[in-house]
Motif scaffolding. Structure first.
Motif, PDB file in Angstrom:
ATOM      1  N   LEU A   1       0.999  -1.319  -0.035  1.00  0.00           N
ATOM      2  CA  LEU A   1       0.061  -0.026   0.038  1.00  0.00           C
ATOM      3  C   LEU A   1       0.802   1.263   0.120  1.00  0.00           C
ATOM      4  N   ARG A   2       1.865   1.173   0.566  1.00  0.00           N
ATOM      5  CA  ARG A   2       2.841   2.281   0.754  1.00  0.00           C
ATOM      6  C   ARG A   2       3.581   2.869  -0.475  1.00  0.00           C
ATOM      7  N   HIS A   3       4.132   1.540  -1.249  1.00  0.00           N
ATOM      8  CA  HIS A   3       4.705   1.550  -2.360  1.00  0.00           C
ATOM      9  C   HIS A   3       3.684   2.174  -3.444  1.00  0.00           C
ATOM     10  N   ALA A   4       2.356   1.569  -3.392  1.00  0.00           N
ATOM     11  CA  ALA A   4       1.437   2.166  -4.564  1.00  0.00           C
ATOM     12  C   ALA A   4       0.937   3.723  -3.998  1.00  0.00           C
ATOM     13  N   GLY A   5       1.385   4.035  -2.886  1.00  0.00           N
ATOM     14  CA  GLY A   5       1.056   5.537  -2.424  1.00  0.00           C
ATOM     15  C   GLY A   5      -0.369   5.758  -2.249  1.00  0.00           C
ATOM     16  N   LEU A   6      -1.109   4.560  -1.772  1.00  0.00           N
ATOM     17  CA  LEU A   6      -2.404   4.731  -1.495  1.00  0.00           C
ATOM     18  C   LEU A   6      -2.900   5.053  -0.135  1.00  0.00           C
ATOM     19  N   PRO A   7      -3.760   6.027   0.109  1.00  0.00           N
ATOM     20  CA  PRO A   7      -4.193   6.559   1.414  1.00  0.00           C
ATOM     21  C   PRO A   7      -4.994   5.489   1.650  1.00  0.00           C
ATOM     22  N   SER A   8      -4.933   4.806   3.275  1.00  0.00           N
ATOM     23  CA  SER A   8      -5.671   3.653   3.456  1.00  0.00           C
ATOM     24  C   SER A   8      -6.240   3.983   4.872  1.00  0.00           C
ATOM     25  N   LEU A   9      -7.214   3.191   5.232  1.00  0.00           N
ATOM     26  CA  LEU A   9      -7.839   3.231   6.574  1.00  0.00           C
ATOM     27  C   LEU A   9      -7.964   1.828   6.871  1.00  0.00           C
ATOM     28  N   LEU A  10      -7.394   1.654   8.347  1.00  0.00           N
ATOM     29  CA  LEU A  10      -7.498   0.336   8.661  1.00  0.00           C
ATOM     30  C   LEU A  10      -8.320   0.289  10.074  1.00  0.00           C
ATOM     31  N   VAL A  11      -9.569  -0.533  10.402  1.00  0.00           N
ATOM     32  CA  VAL A  11     -10.245  -0.504  11.566  1.00  0.00           C
ATOM     33  C   VAL A  11      -9.770  -2.014  11.999  1.00  0.00           C
ATOM     34  N   THR A  12      -9.590  -2.106  13.403  1.00  0.00           N
ATOM     35  CA  THR A  12      -9.067  -3.203  13.894  1.00  0.00           C
ATOM     36  C   THR A  12      -9.408  -3.480  15.447  1.00  0.00           C
ATOM     37  N   HIS A  13      -9.300  -4.385  16.108  1.00  0.00           N
ATOM     38  CA  HIS A  13      -9.208  -4.371  17.510  1.00  0.00           C
ATOM     39  C   HIS A  13      -7.885  -4.746  18.035  1.00  0.00           C
ATOM     40  N   ASP A  14      -6.944  -5.074  16.983  1.00  0.00           N
ATOM     41  CA  ASP A  14      -5.483  -5.743  17.428  1.00  0.00           C
ATOM     42  C   ASP A  14      -4.532  -4.509  17.545  1.00  0.00           C
ATOM     43  N   HIS A  15      -4.002  -4.354  18.537  1.00  0.00           N
ATOM     44  CA  HIS A  15      -2.791  -3.182  18.657  1.00  0.00           C
ATOM     45  C   HIS A  15      -1.682  -3.729  17.787  1.00  0.00           C
ATOM     46  N   GLU A  16      -1.400  -4.885  17.421  1.00  0.00           N
ATOM     47  CA  GLU A  16      -0.048  -5.155  16.661  1.00  0.00           C
ATOM     48  C   GLU A  16      -0.270  -4.853  15.296  1.00  0.00           C
ATOM     49  N   ASP A  17      -1.846  -4.731  14.820  1.00  0.00           N
ATOM     50  CA  ASP A  17      -2.056  -4.405  13.539  1.00  0.00           C
ATOM     51  C   ASP A  17      -1.788  -2.804  13.472  1.00  0.00           C
ATOM     52  N   ALA A  18      -1.981  -1.965  14.517  1.00  0.00           N
ATOM     53  CA  ALA A  18      -1.746  -0.728  14.465  1.00  0.00           C
ATOM     54  C   ALA A  18      -0.317  -0.325  14.448  1.00  0.00           C
ATOM     55  N   GLU A  19       0.646  -0.989  15.296  1.00  0.00           N
ATOM     56  CA  GLU A  19       1.985  -1.136  15.255  1.00  0.00           C
ATOM     57  C   GLU A  19       2.624  -1.226  14.007  1.00  0.00           C
ATOM     58  N   ASP A  20       2.068  -2.233  13.120  1.00  0.00           N
ATOM     59  CA  ASP A  20       2.849  -2.574  11.952  1.00  0.00           C
ATOM     60  C   ASP A  20       2.211  -1.597  10.967  1.00  0.00           C
ATOM     61  N   ALA A  21       1.066  -0.992  10.977  1.00  0.00           N
ATOM     62  CA  ALA A  21       0.691  -0.160  10.244  1.00  0.00           C
ATOM     63  C   ALA A  21       1.534   1.277  10.134  1.00  0.00           C
ATOM     64  N   GLY A  22       2.059   1.603  11.415  1.00  0.00           N
ATOM     65  CA  GLY A  22       2.825   2.592  11.460  1.00  0.00           C
ATOM     66  C   GLY A  22       2.530   3.862  11.367  1.00  0.00           C
ATOM     67  N   GLY A  23       1.076   4.066  11.011  1.00  0.00           N
ATOM     68  CA  GLY A  23       0.709   5.511  11.106  1.00  0.00           C
ATOM     69  C   GLY A  23       0.025   5.931  12.107  1.00  0.00           C
ATOM     70  N   PRO A  24      -0.963   7.199  12.260  1.00  0.00           N
ATOM     71  CA  PRO A  24      -1.632   7.707  13.244  1.00  0.00           C
ATOM     72  C   PRO A  24      -2.756   6.765  13.792  1.00  0.00           C
ATOM     73  N   VAL A  25      -3.305   6.781  15.017  1.00  0.00           N
ATOM     74  CA  VAL A  25      -4.116   5.929  15.536  1.00  0.00           C
ATOM     75  C   VAL A  25      -5.367   6.686  16.118  1.00  0.00           C
ATOM     76  N   ILE A  26      -6.487   6.598  15.802  1.00  0.00           N
ATOM     77  CA  ILE A  26      -7.535   6.924  16.488  1.00  0.00           C
ATOM     78  C   ILE A  26      -8.424   6.009  17.237  1.00  0.00           C
ATOM     79  N   THR A  27      -8.868   6.217  18.492  1.00  0.00           N
ATOM     80  CA  THR A  27      -9.528   5.431  18.998  1.00  0.00           C
ATOM     81  C   THR A  27     -10.894   5.824  19.443  1.00  0.00           C
ATOM     82  N   LEU A  28     -12.063   5.028  19.038  1.00  0.00           N
ATOM     83  CA  LEU A  28     -13.392   5.439  19.237  1.00  0.00           C
ATOM     84  C   LEU A  28     -13.963   4.866  20.313  1.00  0.00           C
ATOM     85  N   GLY A  29     -15.109   5.495  20.708  1.00  0.00           N
ATOM     86  CA  GLY A  29     -15.645   5.167  22.188  1.00  0.00           C
ATOM     87  C   GLY A  29     -14.961   5.497  23.328  1.00  0.00           C
TER      88      GLY A  29
END
Length: 210
Positions: free
Chosen positions: A182-210
């Protein structure tokens, strides 16, 4: 085809029965992954549905979604240029691996067979074109789903917990592959997850709902 435009979420507010679920204002740059976390029922999937264009009319939605410099908020889902990666790879069982990859490719793409073989080789699946998707492992199916998305040349990507059903030992490897592509393609991406390791590997900003 590398992109160079952000996905802009302008003053998004989602509510159900008068109760606000999501309030969000964000700019996701090219190649950036914004992670949205929160418990079940916090509105993560509702947010994806609103951005993608298939929000249930029971929800009240305000705000605007901008992509490629234009307001896509009122466009039908198929006209928005947004790619989706879900928990399940959702490969077509009646098509081969190559058939799945060919499905979303723009008609203007020439020599599709060579492009498909090149894409498979890039993710370590050279020669897998004739295979039946049912014969692939979970990690291999996720890779094919990712390639199908990329070959469709989206302008932005939404990821709905796409790693949650993989074996734990596979998750890190597949996450790295997905986020690198996704980074190589230059694509803006939004990930939703419960897993903190997903967020760490994504390496971008994190927003927590609720």
């Amino acid at each position: 085809m590398k992109t160079s435009h952000p996905l802009v979420l302008e003053e998004i507010r989602l509510a159900l029965g008068g109760r606000t679920l999501v309030e969000l204002d964000a700019v996701i740059g090219p190649g950036e992954v914004l992670t949205v976390m929160g418990p079940s029922g916090a509105g993560k999937s509702t947010l994806l549905a609103m951005i993608a264009g298939f929000l249930d009319p029971a929800f009240e939605a305000r705000g605007r979604v901008w992509l490629r410099g234009r307001d896509i908020t009122s466009l039908p889902a198929e006209a928005r240029g947004i790619g989706l990666l879900f928990q399940d790879p959702l490969l077509f069982p009646h098509l081969s691996v190559a058939g799945n990859l060919r499905f979303g490719m723009p008609r203007r793409v020439k020599d599709r067979a060579a492009r498909i073989e090149q894409a498979l080789a890039e993710v370590g699946l050279a020669g897998f074109g004739p295979r039946d998707p049912a014969t692939l492992s979970g990690g291999q199916q996720t890779r094919i789903a990712l390639l199908r998305l990329l070959l469709s040349e989206p302008a932005a990507v939404l990821l709905d917990e796409p790693f949650s059903r993989l074996d734990r030992q596979l998750r890190h490897e597949v996450r790295q592959l997905v986020f690198d592509r996704l980074r190589h393609a230059g694509l803006p991406s939004l990930l939703v997850t419960h897993d903190h390791e997903d967020a760490e590997d994504a390496g971008g900003p994190v927003i927590t709902l609720g």
